[in-house]
Write a protein that holds these residues in place. Structure first.
Motif, PDB file in Angstrom:
ATOM      1  N   LEU A 107    -101.301  -4.713  46.031  1.00 19.62           N
ATOM      2  CA  LEU A 107    -101.293  -3.256  46.016  1.00 19.62           C
ATOM      3  C   LEU A 107    -102.046  -2.712  47.222  1.00 19.62           C
ATOM      4  N   GLY A 108    -103.151  -3.345  47.547  1.00 18.41           N
ATOM      5  CA  GLY A 108    -103.922  -2.934  48.716  1.00 18.41           C
ATOM      6  C   GLY A 108    -103.132  -3.092  49.998  1.00 18.41           C
ATOM      7  N   TYR A 109    -102.358  -4.180  50.090  1.00 19.05           N
ATOM      8  CA  TYR A 109    -101.532  -4.368  51.281  1.00 19.05           C
ATOM      9  C   TYR A 109    -100.464  -3.287  51.371  1.00 19.05           C
ATOM     10  N   GLY A 110     -99.879  -2.938  50.248  1.00 14.14           N
ATOM     11  CA  GLY A 110     -98.887  -1.867  50.246  1.00 14.14           C
ATOM     12  C   GLY A 110     -99.471  -0.557  50.739  1.00 14.14           C
ATOM     13  N   LEU A 111    -100.679  -0.260  50.317  1.00 12.97           N
ATOM     14  CA  LEU A 111    -101.346   0.952  50.785  1.00 12.97           C
ATOM     15  C   LEU A 111    -101.743   0.845  52.253  1.00 12.97           C
ATOM     16  N   ALA A 112    -102.078  -0.369  52.691  1.00 12.00           N
ATOM     17  CA  ALA A 112    -102.487  -0.566  54.082  1.00 12.00           C
ATOM     18  C   ALA A 112    -101.326  -0.373  55.045  1.00 12.00           C
ATOM     19  N   THR A 113    -100.091  -0.505  54.581  1.00 10.91           N
ATOM     20  CA  THR A 113     -98.955  -0.319  55.478  1.00 10.91           C
ATOM     21  C   THR A 113     -98.601   1.153  55.675  1.00 10.91           C
TER      22      THR A 113
END
Length: 67
Positions: free
Chosen positions: A8-14
């Motif tokens: 989820l954090g990676y999704g937000l980081a993109t």
């Protein structure tokens, strides 16, 4: 619920790099339309900017995998 919160954090980081690249390319196109004679310098600066912004997305991806 299974999985990792890191995904989820990676999704937000993109989101940040995606928005940043969109703005960067859009502003370069506007500037090229106004002054076509500096298009090559603008293109070079845009490519450098895209590379720096893309690094942010890669850092988010790596941090999600490290966990």
């Amino acid at each position: 619920m299974t999985g990792s919160i890191a995904i989820l954090g990676y999704g937000l980081a993109t989101l940040g790099p995606g928005i940043g690249i969109g703005i960067l390319i859009g502003k370069t196109q506007e500037a090229t339309a106004r002054q076509p004679e500096v298009a090559s310098k603008l293109f070079t600066n845009m490519i450098l900017g895209v590379a720096f912004v893309e690094v942010l997305g890669l850092i988010g991806f790596v941090l999600a995998l490290i966990k």
